[in-house]
Design a protein around this motif. Structure first.
Motif, PDB file in Angstrom:
ATOM      1  N   HIS A   1       0.825  -1.209   0.000  1.00 21.05           N
ATOM      2  CA  HIS A   1       0.000   0.000   0.000  1.00 21.05           C
ATOM      3  C   HIS A   1       0.860   1.260   0.000  1.00 21.05           C
ATOM      4  O   HIS A   1       0.508   2.257  -0.622  1.00 21.05           O
ATOM      5  CB  HIS A   1      -0.923   0.012   1.229  1.00 21.05           C
ATOM      6  CG  HIS A   1      -2.092  -0.913   1.132  1.00 21.05           C
ATOM      7  ND1 HIS A   1      -1.964  -2.273   1.286  1.00 21.05           N
ATOM      8  CD2 HIS A   1      -3.401  -0.674   0.870  1.00 21.05           C
ATOM      9  CE1 HIS A   1      -3.166  -2.838   1.147  1.00 21.05           C
ATOM     10  NE2 HIS A   1      -4.047  -1.886   0.883  1.00 21.05           N
ATOM     11  N   ILE A   2       1.981   1.226   0.697  1.00 23.01           N
ATOM     12  CA  ILE A   2       2.815   2.414   0.835  1.00 23.01           C
ATOM     13  C   ILE A   2       3.487   2.792  -0.485  1.00 23.01           C
ATOM     14  O   ILE A   2       3.493   3.972  -0.871  1.00 23.01           O
ATOM     15  CB  ILE A   2       3.874   2.203   1.942  1.00 23.01           C
ATOM     16  CG1 ILE A   2       3.178   2.140   3.309  1.00 23.01           C
ATOM     17  CG2 ILE A   2       4.910   3.319   1.918  1.00 23.01           C
ATOM     18  CD1 ILE A   2       4.119   1.825   4.457  1.00 23.01           C
ATOM     19  N   LEU A   3       4.027   1.823  -1.214  1.00 27.34           N
ATOM     20  CA  LEU A   3       4.710   2.142  -2.468  1.00 27.34           C
ATOM     21  C   LEU A   3       3.757   2.697  -3.536  1.00 27.34           C
ATOM     22  O   LEU A   3       4.053   3.734  -4.144  1.00 27.34           O
ATOM     23  CB  LEU A   3       5.463   0.922  -2.986  1.00 27.34           C
ATOM     24  CG  LEU A   3       6.723   0.529  -2.200  1.00 27.34           C
ATOM     25  CD1 LEU A   3       7.422  -0.651  -2.856  1.00 27.34           C
ATOM     26  CD2 LEU A   3       7.682   1.715  -2.088  1.00 27.34           C
ATOM     27  N   PRO A   4       2.606   2.037  -3.803  1.00 25.01           N
ATOM     28  CA  PRO A   4       1.660   2.663  -4.746  1.00 25.01           C
ATOM     29  C   PRO A   4       1.178   4.021  -4.257  1.00 25.01           C
ATOM     30  O   PRO A   4       0.988   4.940  -5.053  1.00 25.01           O
ATOM     31  CB  PRO A   4       0.510   1.654  -4.813  1.00 25.01           C
ATOM     32  CG  PRO A   4       1.111   0.354  -4.420  1.00 25.01           C
ATOM     33  CD  PRO A   4       2.146   0.695  -3.387  1.00 25.01           C
ATOM     34  N   GLY A   5       0.998   4.139  -2.931  1.00 23.64           N
ATOM     35  CA  GLY A   5       0.590   5.429  -2.378  1.00 23.64           C
ATOM     36  C   GLY A   5       1.616   6.502  -2.652  1.00 23.64           C
ATOM     37  O   GLY A   5       1.269   7.647  -2.986  1.00 23.64           O
TER      38      GLY A   5
END
Length: 306
Positions: A11-15
């Motif tokens: 979730h953090i990387l796409p975010g």
């Protein structure tokens, strides 16, 4: 539980990607409007110095990497299908995430090609493809095969509100290409989309951040948050709502501050008109027909300088 780094990083990387694109668009839309308010026409993407299609190339690369991660990496087998060609039940959510990446690939690849061949209505078509990306994402998260219930479900329900706002402003941008307000809100929504994805990754799957009265448990081969009582579940959902409200307020203040700074940094240029060639006049006419916009004060759309 030792934590779930794959879920968190997933979730953090796409975010971070959505956040970077949103900030890039926010800055450039405000800058373009501040410099030439009468000639403002909202681009779908912005060329970068030296490498015109850098933004689209990065979207393609990031989406391809995430697609590969969802389909082939971090599983007991690298094959996304069973021997009979069916999708395993524990891999359904990976396939659902992958089709969002596929929609991003289609958008970025098509926008790049449309620009290279200088196709008519390319801005309107590219923005329609952006809308398809958010429609695909909204569909996936609304009808997700994973039971996003309880604390985790509240975060994902709030995420759907952000995605719906991105979708609405993308569709509005097709009909109102000269509306700075639509472009500003769309860029802010994309930025907030990235922020909220990162918040989900940090708050849901990091054991130390799980709300009091809840714990991170493994169910059906995946980790999720389960609360021990109705009272603790109600409190956890309320905390998610509060976080959403706080981040939304901070985002609003940030956009206003950025707007004031950029307008001060890039004051309006003296009005001038570059007489276009015959081929450019025809292309501009076609773009206005596609976007529904009209010339104002006799100005023609000017080339974006970054």
């Amino acid at each position: 539980m030792g934590g779930t780094p794959r879920n968190s990083i997933g979730h953090i990387l796409p975010g971070a990607g959505f956040l970077a694109v949103g900030l890039w668009h926010l800055f450039n839309h405000i800058r373009l409007f501040s410099l030439r308010p009468d000639a403002y026409v909202a681009p779908v993407w912005f060329p970068a110095p030296g490498v015109r299609h850098l933004e689209l190339i990065l979207v393609i690369v990031g989406s391809a990497v995430e697609f590969a991660m969802e389909m082939f990496v971090d599983h007991s087998t690298f094959l996304p299908f069973d021997a009979d060609g069916s999708i395993p039940s524990d891999r359904l959510h990976n396939h659902e995430h992958a089709i969002i990446c596929l929609a991003l690939l289609v958008y970025a690849g098509s926008a790049l090609h449309l620009d290279r061949v200088r196709a008519r209505c390319r801005d309107a078509i590219s923005l329609l493809l952006v809308a398809v990306v958010f429609a695909q994402e909204l569909l996936v998260f609304h009808f997700h095969s994973t039971d996003h219930a309880g604390f985790e479900g509240q975060f994902h329900w709030l995420l759907q509100l952000v995605v719906a706002a991105c979708l609405a402003t993308a569709l509005l941008g097709i009909g109102f290409p000269r509306s700075f307000a639509v472009s500003l809100v769309r860029s802010a929504c994309i930025t907030f989309h990235g922020v909220w994805l990162m918040v989900i990754g940090a708050m849901v799957w990091v054991p130390s951040r799980v709300p009091k009265g809840c714990s991170l448990v493994e169910e059906d081969g995946r980790d999720t948050v389960r609360c021990h009582s109705k009272a603790s579940l109600h409190r956890a959902k309320a905390l998610a709502n509060l976080q959403f409200g706080w981040y939304l307020s901070f985002m609003t203040v940030f956009v206003v501050a950025l707007y004031l700074y950029v307008c001060k940094r890039y004051p309006e240029e003296a009005a001038y008109v570059r007489v276009p060639e015959a081929s450019e006049q025809e292309e501009q006419l076609q773009e206005r027909k596609c976007g529904g916009g009209e010339d104002v004060h006799g100005f023609t759309p000017l080339e974006i300088e970054v």
